[in-house]
Scaffold this active site. Structure first.
Site, PDB file in Angstrom:
ATOM      1  N   ARG A 135       0.215   6.724   7.199  1.00 24.01           N
ATOM      2  CA  ARG A 135       0.256   6.765   5.732  1.00 24.01           C
ATOM      3  C   ARG A 135      -0.374   8.033   5.164  1.00 24.01           C
ATOM      4  O   ARG A 135      -0.014   8.489   4.088  1.00 24.01           O
ATOM      5  CB  ARG A 135      -0.485   5.559   5.139  1.00 24.01           C
ATOM      6  CG  ARG A 135       0.176   4.217   5.391  1.00 24.01           C
ATOM      7  CD  ARG A 135      -0.470   3.166   4.489  1.00 24.01           C
ATOM      8  NE  ARG A 135      -0.166   1.801   4.893  1.00 24.01           N
ATOM      9  CZ  ARG A 135       0.926   1.141   4.549  1.00 24.01           C
ATOM     10  NH1 ARG A 135       1.848   1.730   3.810  1.00 24.01           N
ATOM     11  NH2 ARG A 135       1.113  -0.103   4.920  1.00 24.01           N
TER      12      ARG A 135
ATOM     13  N   PHE B  79      14.104   6.003   9.909  1.00 20.59           N
ATOM     14  CA  PHE B  79      12.813   5.432   9.553  1.00 20.59           C
ATOM     15  C   PHE B  79      11.823   6.559   9.322  1.00 20.59           C
ATOM     16  O   PHE B  79      11.613   7.407  10.180  1.00 20.59           O
ATOM     17  CB  PHE B  79      12.302   4.485  10.635  1.00 20.59           C
ATOM     18  CG  PHE B  79      11.253   3.558  10.099  1.00 20.59           C
ATOM     19  CD1 PHE B  79      11.603   2.413   9.388  1.00 20.59           C
ATOM     20  CD2 PHE B  79       9.910   3.860  10.244  1.00 20.59           C
ATOM     21  CE1 PHE B  79      10.628   1.586   8.839  1.00 20.59           C
ATOM     22  CE2 PHE B  79       8.930   3.033   9.696  1.00 20.59           C
ATOM     23  CZ  PHE B  79       9.289   1.899   9.002  1.00 20.59           C
TER      24      PHE B  79
ATOM     25  N   LYS C 105       0.815  -1.188   0.000  1.00 20.74           N
ATOM     26  CA  LYS C 105       0.000   0.000   0.000  1.00 20.74           C
ATOM     27  C   LYS C 105       0.861   1.256   0.000  1.00 20.74           C
ATOM     28  O   LYS C 105       0.379   2.345  -0.196  1.00 20.74           O
ATOM     29  CB  LYS C 105      -0.894   0.053   1.263  1.00 20.74           C
ATOM     30  CG  LYS C 105      -1.677  -1.191   1.530  1.00 20.74           C
ATOM     31  CD  LYS C 105      -2.490  -1.003   2.846  1.00 20.74           C
ATOM     32  CE  LYS C 105      -3.077  -2.313   3.280  1.00 20.74           C
ATOM     33  NZ  LYS C 105      -2.337  -2.987   4.351  1.00 20.74           N
ATOM     34  N   GLY C 106       2.133   1.087   0.261  1.00 25.38           N
ATOM     35  CA  GLY C 106       3.032   2.233   0.488  1.00 25.38           C
ATOM     36  C   GLY C 106       3.090   3.251  -0.639  1.00 25.38           C
ATOM     37  O   GLY C 106       3.268   4.439  -0.397  1.00 25.38           O
TER      38      GLY C 106
ATOM     39  N   LYS D 256      16.977   4.743   0.271  1.00 23.21           N
ATOM     40  CA  LYS D 256      17.797   4.720   1.487  1.00 23.21           C
ATOM     41  C   LYS D 256      19.018   3.847   1.221  1.00 23.21           C
ATOM     42  O   LYS D 256      19.030   2.664   1.572  1.00 23.21           O
ATOM     43  CB  LYS D 256      16.947   4.100   2.600  1.00 23.21           C
ATOM     44  CG  LYS D 256      17.208   4.622   3.991  1.00 23.21           C
ATOM     45  CD  LYS D 256      16.561   3.725   5.030  1.00 23.21           C
ATOM     46  CE  LYS D 256      15.107   4.011   5.290  1.00 23.21           C
ATOM     47  NZ  LYS D 256      14.561   3.224   6.440  1.00 23.21           N
TER      48      LYS D 256
ATOM     49  N   ASP E  15       4.284   3.815   6.190  1.00 23.48           N
ATOM     50  CA  ASP E  15       3.695   3.564   7.497  1.00 23.48           C
ATOM     51  C   ASP E  15       4.710   3.110   8.535  1.00 23.48           C
ATOM     52  O   ASP E  15       5.812   2.657   8.207  1.00 23.48           O
ATOM     53  CB  ASP E  15       2.638   2.464   7.383  1.00 23.48           C
ATOM     54  CG  ASP E  15       3.263   1.080   7.206  1.00 23.48           C
ATOM     55  OD1 ASP E  15       4.104   0.925   6.292  1.00 23.48           O
ATOM     56  OD2 ASP E  15       2.945   0.173   7.992  1.00 23.48           O
TER      57      ASP E  15
ATOM     58  N   ASP F 236       7.312   3.094  -2.922  1.00 22.53           N
ATOM     59  CA  ASP F 236       7.478   4.192  -1.962  1.00 22.53           C
ATOM     60  C   ASP F 236       8.943   4.430  -1.608  1.00 22.53           C
ATOM     61  O   ASP F 236       9.429   5.554  -1.665  1.00 22.53           O
ATOM     62  CB  ASP F 236       6.643   3.958  -0.688  1.00 22.53           C
ATOM     63  CG  ASP F 236       6.870   2.595  -0.041  1.00 22.53           C
ATOM     64  OD1 ASP F 236       7.687   1.790  -0.548  1.00 22.53           O
ATOM     65  OD2 ASP F 236       6.228   2.325   0.994  1.00 22.53           O
TER      66      ASP F 236
ATOM     67  N   ASP G  16      14.938   0.181   0.306  1.00 23.33           N
ATOM     68  CA  ASP G  16      15.763   0.085   1.512  1.00 23.33           C
ATOM     69  C   ASP G  16      16.827  -1.001   1.293  1.00 23.33           C
ATOM     70  O   ASP G  16      17.899  -0.715   0.748  1.00 23.33           O
ATOM     71  CB  ASP G  16      14.846  -0.214   2.705  1.00 23.33           C
ATOM     72  CG  ASP G  16      15.577  -0.247   4.027  1.00 23.33           C
ATOM     73  OD1 ASP G  16      16.721   0.226   4.106  1.00 23.33           O
ATOM     74  OD2 ASP G  16      14.996  -0.735   5.015  1.00 23.33           O
TER      75      ASP G  16
HETATM   76  P1  IMP Z   1      13.307  -3.409   0.824  1.00 24.27           P
HETATM   77  O1  IMP Z   1      13.967  -2.486  -0.145  1.00 24.27           O
HETATM   78  O2  IMP Z   1      13.077  -4.789   0.275  1.00 24.27           O
HETATM   79  O3  IMP Z   1      14.076  -3.477   2.116  1.00 24.27           O
HETATM   80  O4  IMP Z   1      11.885  -2.962   1.206  1.00 24.27           O
HETATM   81  C1  IMP Z   1      11.369  -1.736   0.990  1.00 24.27           C
HETATM   82  C2  IMP Z   1      10.032  -1.685   1.698  1.00 24.27           C
HETATM   83  O5  IMP Z   1      10.259  -1.599   3.090  1.00 24.27           O
HETATM   84  C3  IMP Z   1       9.272  -0.446   1.322  1.00 24.27           C
HETATM   85  O6  IMP Z   1       8.355  -0.709   0.299  1.00 24.27           O
HETATM   86  C4  IMP Z   1       8.572  -0.086   2.621  1.00 24.27           C
HETATM   87  O7  IMP Z   1       7.320  -0.723   2.691  1.00 24.27           O
HETATM   88  C5  IMP Z   1       9.453  -0.639   3.706  1.00 24.27           C
HETATM   89  N1  IMP Z   1      10.330   0.396   4.291  1.00 24.27           N
HETATM   90  C6  IMP Z   1      11.675   0.501   4.228  1.00 24.27           C
HETATM   91  N2  IMP Z   1      12.139   1.565   4.880  1.00 24.27           N
HETATM   92  C7  IMP Z   1      11.043   2.192   5.369  1.00 24.27           C
HETATM   93  C8  IMP Z   1      10.853   3.398   6.138  1.00 24.27           C
HETATM   94  O8  IMP Z   1      11.787   4.142   6.510  1.00 24.27           O
HETATM   95  N3  IMP Z   1       9.568   3.703   6.447  1.00 24.27           N
HETATM   96  C9  IMP Z   1       8.499   2.949   6.066  1.00 24.27           C
HETATM   97  N4  IMP Z   1       8.632   1.829   5.345  1.00 24.27           N
HETATM   98  C10 IMP Z   1       9.896   1.450   5.004  1.00 24.27           C
HETATM   99 MG    MG Z   2       6.402  -1.245   0.525  1.00 28.16          MG
END
Ligand code: IMP
Ligand code: MG
Length: 179
Positions: free
Chosen positions: A163, A150, A41-42, A129, A157, A98, A101
């Site tokens: 959100r 964060f 949903k992000g 990030k 969220d 969104d 990370d």
């Molecule tokens: P990754 O890149 O697989 O670690 O995942 C990214 C997902 O982690 C994003 O779509 C967000 O849902 C969640 N996420 C990572 N960092 C944050 C943050 O700082 N705030 C909120 N959600 C985050």
């Molecule tokens: Mg996400």
């Protein structure tokens, strides 16, 4: 209990940046009709602003993937909870996310979409990030790079909340709340 520490990106800056991103995508995809995928949903809030800045015959679709629980660190697993409705084979695809990370979600998802025969797959992320990376991944369009914190709001969220904030805020957690 967590609390919003500071506003990182205000609503006006978000609006201007999203307009720039939309203009760039409109130029890059001129004469094309890409499938634009909202990662639920992000990305919902970013997606709805972004698509209205792109004057092209876009095809909408949504997908829901999970890699996070209630905490703030990546679990390293990705499951497709709700799949796309359309067949993307031979299509130009733009995945709207969104935040990147660890990079695990987008690396896995883009591979899956390429394996389904998409003609091209690009990723447009509102936030990036880089300090969180666990796998090599680079988005094609990025709104802002942020540091190791964060963030919530504008679709993002913490434990399902925040959100709907119209800005990006950083939250601080009490000791022991980070996974
Ligand atoms: P990754 O890149 O697989 O670690 O995942 C990214 C997902 O982690 C994003 O779509 C967000 O849902 C969640 N996420 C990572 N960092 C944050 C943050 O700082 N705030 C909120 N959600 C985050
Ligand atoms: Mg996400």
């Amino acid at each position: 209990m967590e609390k919003i520490d500071k506003i990182l990106i205000n609503a006006k800056d978000i609006r201007n940046r999203v307009a720039q991103m939309g203009a760039l995508i409109q130029t890059d995809y001129a004469e094309k009709s890409p499938v634009v995928i909202c990662v639920l949903k992000g990305a919902m809030v970013f997606y709805s602003d972004l698509v209205r800045q792109i004057d092209l015959p876009l095809i909408f679709d949504t997908i829901s993937v999970s890699s996070y629980g209630a905490g703030t660190s990546s679990s390293g697993k990705i499951n497709i909870i709700k799949d796309l409705d359309c067949d993307i084979s031979g299509k130009d695809v733009i995945v709207v996310e969104d935040i990147i990370d660890s990079g695990l979600t987008m690396k896995t998802l883009t591979l899956t979409l390429k394996n389904r025969g998409a003609k091209s797959v690009k990723v447009c992320a509102f936030l990036d990030k880089p300090s969180g990376r666990r796998v090599d991944f680079k988005a094609d369009y990025v709104g802002y790079q942020i540091g190791d914190e964060f963030v919530v709001g504008y679709g993002l969220d913490f434990d399902g909340k925040y959100r709907n904030l119209p800005y990006i805020g950083a939250i601080s957690l009490d000791e022991g709340e980070r996974e």
